[in-house]
Write an enzyme that holds these catalytic residues in place. Structure first.
Site, PDB file in Angstrom:
ATOM      1  N   GLU A 129       0.772  -1.214  -0.234  1.00  0.00           N
ATOM      2  CA  GLU A 129       0.153  -0.003   0.140  1.00  0.00           C
ATOM      3  C   GLU A 129       0.961   1.315   0.115  1.00  0.00           C
ATOM      4  O   GLU A 129       1.789   1.332   0.887  1.00  0.00           O
ATOM      5  CB  GLU A 129      -0.925  -0.088   1.138  1.00  0.00           C
ATOM      6  CG  GLU A 129      -1.868   1.073   1.189  1.00  0.00           C
ATOM      7  CD  GLU A 129      -2.972   1.074   2.290  1.00  0.00           C
ATOM      8  OE1 GLU A 129      -2.667   0.548   3.248  1.00  0.00           O
ATOM      9  OE2 GLU A 129      -3.796   2.037   2.233  1.00  0.00           O
ATOM     10  N   ALA A 270       1.266   0.155  10.878  1.00  0.00           N
ATOM     11  CA  ALA A 270       1.161  -1.230  10.438  1.00  0.00           C
ATOM     12  C   ALA A 270       0.308  -1.499   9.362  1.00  0.00           C
ATOM     13  O   ALA A 270      -0.228  -0.621   8.705  1.00  0.00           O
ATOM     14  CB  ALA A 270       0.448  -2.078  11.675  1.00  0.00           C
ATOM     15  N   MET A 271       0.178  -2.718   8.788  1.00  0.00           N
ATOM     16  CA  MET A 271      -0.228  -2.950   7.359  1.00  0.00           C
ATOM     17  C   MET A 271      -1.421  -4.232   7.262  1.00  0.00           C
ATOM     18  O   MET A 271      -0.842  -5.304   7.764  1.00  0.00           O
ATOM     19  CB  MET A 271       0.515  -2.921   6.320  1.00  0.00           C
ATOM     20  CG  MET A 271       0.132  -3.321   4.958  1.00  0.00           C
ATOM     21  SD  MET A 271      -1.109  -1.817   4.500  1.00  0.00           S
ATOM     22  CE  MET A 271      -2.089  -2.570   3.331  1.00  0.00           C
ATOM     23  N   GLU A 272      -2.425  -4.061   7.032  1.00  0.00           N
ATOM     24  CA  GLU A 272      -3.459  -5.006   7.088  1.00  0.00           C
ATOM     25  C   GLU A 272      -3.584  -6.177   5.862  1.00  0.00           C
ATOM     26  O   GLU A 272      -4.540  -6.695   5.623  1.00  0.00           O
ATOM     27  CB  GLU A 272      -4.906  -4.303   6.900  1.00  0.00           C
ATOM     28  CG  GLU A 272      -5.438  -3.577   5.638  1.00  0.00           C
ATOM     29  CD  GLU A 272      -5.017  -2.010   5.480  1.00  0.00           C
ATOM     30  OE1 GLU A 272      -4.195  -1.783   6.035  1.00  0.00           O
ATOM     31  OE2 GLU A 272      -5.593  -1.361   4.635  1.00  0.00           O
ATOM     32  N   HIS A 305      -7.273  -2.327  14.904  1.00  0.00           N
ATOM     33  CA  HIS A 305      -7.464  -1.600  13.747  1.00  0.00           C
ATOM     34  C   HIS A 305      -7.109  -2.320  12.400  1.00  0.00           C
ATOM     35  O   HIS A 305      -7.942  -2.475  11.489  1.00  0.00           O
ATOM     36  CB  HIS A 305      -6.485  -0.342  13.818  1.00  0.00           C
ATOM     37  CG  HIS A 305      -6.648   0.603  12.469  1.00  0.00           C
ATOM     38  ND1 HIS A 305      -7.521   1.730  12.373  1.00  0.00           N
ATOM     39  CD2 HIS A 305      -5.797   0.336  11.244  1.00  0.00           C
ATOM     40  CE1 HIS A 305      -7.144   2.032  11.090  1.00  0.00           C
ATOM     41  NE2 HIS A 305      -6.407   1.333  10.499  1.00  0.00           N
ATOM     42  N   GLU A 306      -5.982  -3.096  12.436  1.00  0.00           N
ATOM     43  CA  GLU A 306      -5.602  -4.030  11.331  1.00  0.00           C
ATOM     44  C   GLU A 306      -6.437  -5.062  11.197  1.00  0.00           C
ATOM     45  O   GLU A 306      -6.893  -5.488  10.097  1.00  0.00           O
ATOM     46  CB  GLU A 306      -4.084  -4.496  11.367  1.00  0.00           C
ATOM     47  CG  GLU A 306      -3.117  -3.160  11.387  1.00  0.00           C
ATOM     48  CD  GLU A 306      -3.127  -2.080  10.689  1.00  0.00           C
ATOM     49  OE1 GLU A 306      -3.596  -2.385   9.385  1.00  0.00           O
ATOM     50  OE2 GLU A 306      -2.881  -0.982  11.073  1.00  0.00           O
ATOM     51  N   HIS A 309      -9.762  -4.061   9.821  1.00  0.00           N
ATOM     52  CA  HIS A 309      -9.734  -3.806   8.281  1.00  0.00           C
ATOM     53  C   HIS A 309     -10.052  -5.136   7.414  1.00  0.00           C
ATOM     54  O   HIS A 309     -10.394  -5.080   6.183  1.00  0.00           O
ATOM     55  CB  HIS A 309      -8.241  -3.592   7.829  1.00  0.00           C
ATOM     56  CG  HIS A 309      -7.845  -2.038   7.728  1.00  0.00           C
ATOM     57  ND1 HIS A 309      -8.594  -1.229   7.190  1.00  0.00           N
ATOM     58  CD2 HIS A 309      -6.767  -1.344   8.267  1.00  0.00           C
ATOM     59  CE1 HIS A 309      -8.359   0.133   7.412  1.00  0.00           C
ATOM     60  NE2 HIS A 309      -7.021   0.072   7.784  1.00  0.00           N
TER      61      HIS A 309
HETATM   62  N1  PHE Z   1      -3.324   0.790   5.782  1.00  0.00           N
HETATM   63  C1  PHE Z   1      -2.292   1.080   7.107  1.00  0.00           C
HETATM   64  C2  PHE Z   1      -3.252   1.214   8.177  1.00  0.00           C
HETATM   65  O1  PHE Z   1      -3.898   2.285   8.471  1.00  0.00           O
HETATM   66  C3  PHE Z   1      -1.498   2.097   6.813  1.00  0.00           C
HETATM   67  C4  PHE Z   1      -0.352   2.059   6.016  1.00  0.00           C
HETATM   68  C5  PHE Z   1      -0.347   2.768   4.833  1.00  0.00           C
HETATM   69  C6  PHE Z   1       0.592   1.031   6.164  1.00  0.00           C
HETATM   70  C7  PHE Z   1       0.377   2.766   3.900  1.00  0.00           C
HETATM   71  C8  PHE Z   1       1.759   1.227   5.336  1.00  0.00           C
HETATM   72  C9  PHE Z   1       1.878   2.064   4.092  1.00  0.00           C
HETATM   73  O2  PHE Z   1      -3.676   0.375   8.747  1.00  0.00           O
HETATM   74 ZN    ZN Z   2      -5.762   1.548   8.537  1.00  0.00          ZN
END
Ligand code: PHE
Ligand code: ZN
Length: 881
Positions: A129, A270-272, A305-306, A309
């Site tokens: 992302e 973090a990343m989902e 949060h993750e 998602h």
């Molecule tokens: N989508 C992630 C979140 O909000 C944030 C994120 C964006 C992480 C871009 C990495 C790169 O949970």
């Molecule tokens: Zn998010």
């Protein structure tokens, strides 16, 4: 090789959205992973999109890929069939249904931007992302192209015993030369930004969760082996999140496995990624010795949060990046509610609004101001902002306020019923809310488009003839070109009144029967609105915008005495906090305008503080919120020109006065909080630590008698990081003699622990005064510091730029020069992190001619850098405009 960083990229406009000309149904990937060089073989099953507007050629995005082969249905491409257009390869003559094969080589070890496939310690990780997948392979890298993925990973077994991707593992086995492989398949079609791969040698904590419908889910949380014992809280948080999503929203997990990987090298929180979340280690690792109570809460919230998602983001995703708030605003709202349900709702609401005001309000007033659904961007990574996230969450919260909890739930259910498996827009979300509740929300849609923080001016009146109490509101939007011709917003305003004895009064609108509730919802729809109430005395005290029911600035000229009454007696905890803040702001503003001399109103603030400190029935965590003063940065926001030093002196004078006058009360409350202080994570214990550390810091600020000794004791007897950090901060910021020894002891104890060292850097970076610049320079040379590590950059330079105004704005410009140098260097390493740091110059014009000139000079020097990234370019050009 496609180049990046070509200066002067044109903005991408929301209105230019076109459905994809081609879809990808399935992706077969093979990655032969090694840190120096990784080979990526991709087969894409593509077909023309029947909904496309034109018959365009196939376009694949790719960045920094060394392309070995491109085949269409197994046939090599003739040169004239493929042309380059910026980051895109355009392939002509592809049959309407085809299989595209590409083979590329990439270099994880050289990837310091931490986007795409990169080396993090001894691991290889991906971050896709928003547009990182194009750094891994050629692909129509946009969220409305959703495909199923099958991924074969090959790597050296000794270096990378762990090979993970999204979904379920189908197969694994040995290969020659000490290599092994694993095959993963994700049955859920997903956009490329949710793709992930991990090749690593990590320790794992395993557990499981049984969903409501009986699915057994294996839960696996990974970190480097030395941190295995710090994963329990993350695991417990994950299980709580899974249970809560079922209970509150009826949402269950949909695969048999859920992975969380902790890494120290990560650009964001973090990343989902579907079933394979990758986390900044700071939001995973926790034990009492190394994590503060705030860290514990943050771990729980980010894990939540993750996880959330998975439904709001993954099952239903965004059509295009302009819709980012569709998943982020909604998911932040969900994680806020998660914390509120599990912990104190009052404290959580106050903390969230305080963050919004501290971080989002300035964005709304700054050069990058944008609506929660932006209209244009140059680099999408610059739009992962407090506006899209936190203000976006406020917009979601307003639906719930307007429709009620049940109505909101009906809307969300309909949203999933309609859009599961789709890539959709904020309009689709609004339509689901409206249709499920049979409400016209056309006007509400303006919240997605308006820019800046709306203003509500309130006046009160009393119609003696009819015995009506009257509230009048006038709303206005900020002066921004995107707000022209925009009509009024629909604004939910929760109100109540206090009687002369400070008791809440029932609120009855004129024409209603019976006795009303003590908090009522008013819905503003016109520029000017008037509300009349029966049975209220003329001197009823209005309490307005309870629970912060809308993200607006409310102006009303409460007297100082009225604010003090609300601060002491408003039944709504948020409004109490807001009143306390307003009172403190008034006192501080008056002091700043009088050259750091405190006004008489300070007596009211002292009395209000005393009442809070002496109220033993009050949750200590709430007390700590009520006693927090606006920061120097927040005070600066409201001033033009900003007198950095006078703000600092005024705040110091207030802290001094409060702590000296209230010393006996502070001491008593401090000791009461410290009673029976053995560590526990109960809310009660957490609250007591929050309050006692706040008081300790105050007493040092106020140079109270024997406060140094108290802080040294507090530090030395600490059996947890909250107390250790609280005391260290008090010592270091109080410039107490014992500070150096404590800092050295802390460093000795934690030098090998990157997360704790971040705290050590941050506490020093925020010490006020012009000598901060030299201290920062020295700390940058510390062996634990690295410009390549985003957490370190944030801890040292982010803290310096954002939380140390007297240091950063040192009159000789040395803070600016340091920051400018760092940003230029960091731009070549990690543009995303550099761009965020560059926002510290956003309000340069407000700091008086001399400082403004120096800051502009730095911005120009950054803008002139050869090969500047589009990320940083967008930020500095906006600031210079
Ligand atoms: N989508 C992630 C979140 O909000 C944030 C994120 C964006 C992480 C871009 C990495 C790169 O949970
Ligand atoms: Zn998010």
């Amino acid at each position: 090789m496609a180049a990046r960083g070509d200066q002067g990229r044109r903005p991408i406009l929301r209105g230019d959205y076109r459905p994809p000309a081609w879809l990808v149904d399935h992706v077969d990937l093979e990655l032969e992973l090694a840190a120096e060089s990784t080979r990526v073989l991709a087969h894409l099953d593509v077909r023309r999109n029947p909904e496309a507007l034109d018959r365009e050629p196939l376009r694949l995005s790719g960045v920094e890929l060394k392309t070995r082969r491109v085949l269409v249905d197994g046939q090599p491409l003739a040169d004239r069939q493929r042309t380059m257009d910026g980051e895109s390869m355009v392939i002509g003559g592809v049959p309407d249904v085809a299989r595209i094969t590409t083979e590329v080589e990439i270099h994880p070890e050289r990837n310091t931007a931490l986007e795409g496939l990169y080396a993090a310690g001894s691991s290889l990780l991906t971050q896709c992302e928003a547009e990182g997948f194009r750094k891994i392979t050629w692909f129509p890298d946009r969220p409305d192209v959703m495909a199923t993925f099958r991924v074969r990973l090959i790597a050296d077994r000794a270096r990378y015993p762990l090979l993970l991707s999204n979904g379920n593992q189908l197969e694994s086995g040995e290969l020659e030369d000490g290599r092994h492989y694993a095959v993963w398949e994700d049955p859920f079609p997903k956009p490329s930004y949710l793709f992930a791969v991990v090749a690593a040698d990590l320790a794992v904590l395993e557990d499981h969760f049984t969903t409501r419908s009986g699915r057994q889910v294996a839960l696996k949380v990974y970190s480097e082996p030395v941190n295995l014992h710090r994963l329990d809280h993350a695991m417990a948080s994950l299980k709580r999140a899974m249970a809560w999503d079922e209970e509150r929203w009826g949402l269950e997990y949909d695969l048999d496995v859920y992975h969380i990987i902790a890494t120290h090298d990560f650009n964001m929180g973090a990343m989902e990624n579907k079933s394979l979340n990758i986390f900044n280690a700071r939001y995973v690792l926790a034990d009492p010795d190394t994590a503060t109570d705030a860290d514990y809460e943050a771990v729980e919230a980010v894990i939540g949060h993750e996880y959330f998602h998975n439904w709001t983001g993954n099952r239903v995703t965004c059509r295009d990046w302009f819709q980012l708030t569709l998943k982020e605003g909604l998911t932040v709202f969900r994680d806020q509610e998660f914390t509120a349900d599990l912990r104190s709702r009052a404290v959580k609401r106050i903390a969230d609004v305080a963050t919004l005001m501290a971080r989002q309000f300035p964005e709304d007033a700054g050069p990058m101001a944008h609506s929660v659904r932006p209209e244009r961007y140059i680099e999408i990574n610059n739009f992962y902002t407090a506006t899209v996230y936190e203000k976006g969450a406020e917009v979601v919260r307003m639906y719930q306020t307007l429709l009620g909890r049940e109505g909101f739930r009906r809307g969300l259910d309909l949203y999933f019923e309609r859009h599961d498996g789709q890539a959709v827009t904020c309009d689709d979300f609004l339509a689901a809310m409206a249709d499920a509740n049979d409400r016209d929300l056309t006007q509400f849609a303006r919240w997605y488009a308006q820019v800046g923080t709306p203003r509500l001016e309130m006046t009160t009146d009393y119609d003696h003839e009819r015995g009506h109490y009257i509230l009048r509101f006038r709303q206005s939007l900020s002066a921004h070109p995107d707000n022209e011709q925009r009509g009024p917003l629909m604004v939910p305003v929760k109100i109540g009144f206090l009687g002369p004895d400070n008791q809440p009064l029932p609120v009855t609108r004129v024409g209603e029967d019976g006795e009303g509730a003590e908090t009522r919802l008013l819905v503003l729809t016109n520029v000017d609105a008037e509300f009349r109430f029966d049975q209220l005395p003329p001197d009823a005290l209005p309490s307005v915008l309870r629970d912060f029911s809308a993200p607006v600035r409310l102006d009303y000229d409460w007297s100082d005495e009225q604010l003090a009454r609300l601060a002491g007696h408003d039944p709504d905890p948020f409004s109490r906090w807001q009143a306390m803040r307003r009172l403190a702001e008034r006192v501080l503003t008056a002091a700043i305008e009088a050259g750091a001399r405190l006004p008489d109103a300070v007596e009211l603030l002292i009395a209000a503080w005393k009442a809070v400190l002496e109220d033993e029935t009050l949750d200590p965590a709430l007390a700590a919120e009520l006693l927090s003063l606006p920061s120097e940065a927040e005070l600066a926001q409201q001033r033009d020109p900003v007198d950095v030093d006078c703000i600092h002196e005024s705040r110091k004078a207030l802290l001094m006065r409060l702590s000296q006058v209230l010393e006996p009360v502070l001491r008593a409350r401090y000791l009461a909080c410290r009673d029976g202080a053995a560590w526990s994570d109960s809310p009660e214990a957490v609250g007591r630590r929050a309050l006692s550390n706040l008081i300790l810091n105050l007493m040092l600020d106020g140079q109270c008698e024997a406060a140094d000794g108290l802080a040294v004791d507090h530090y030395e007897s600490a059996d947890n990081m909250t107390d250790r950090m609280g005391a260290l901060k008090a010592l270091v910021h109080g410039r107490v003699g014992a500070a150096d020894r404590a800092l050295r002891g802390f460093e000795d104890r934690y030098r090998d622990d990157p997360l704790v060292m971040d705290k050590w850097f941050a506490v020093q970076a925020s010490v006020a005064g012009a000598d901060a610049v030299r201290r920062i320079e020295a700390l940058m040379a510390h062996p634990a510091f690295s410009l390549k590590n985003p957490n370190k950059v944030r801890a040292l330079l982010g803290t310096f730029g954002l939380h140390n105004p007297t240091g950063f704005h040192a009159a000789d410009g040395s803070g600016y020069a340091l920051m400018g140098r760092v940003i230029r260097e960091l731009d070549g390493i990690n543009p995303q992190v550099a761009a965020r740091l560059a926002t510290v110059f956003n309000r340069w014009q407000a700091y008086g001619a001399e400082r403004a000139g120096r800051m502009r000079g730095e911005l120009e020097a950054i803008a002139d850098k050869k090969g500047l990234s589009p990320d940083v370019e967008e930020i500095v050009k906006a600031a210079l405009r």
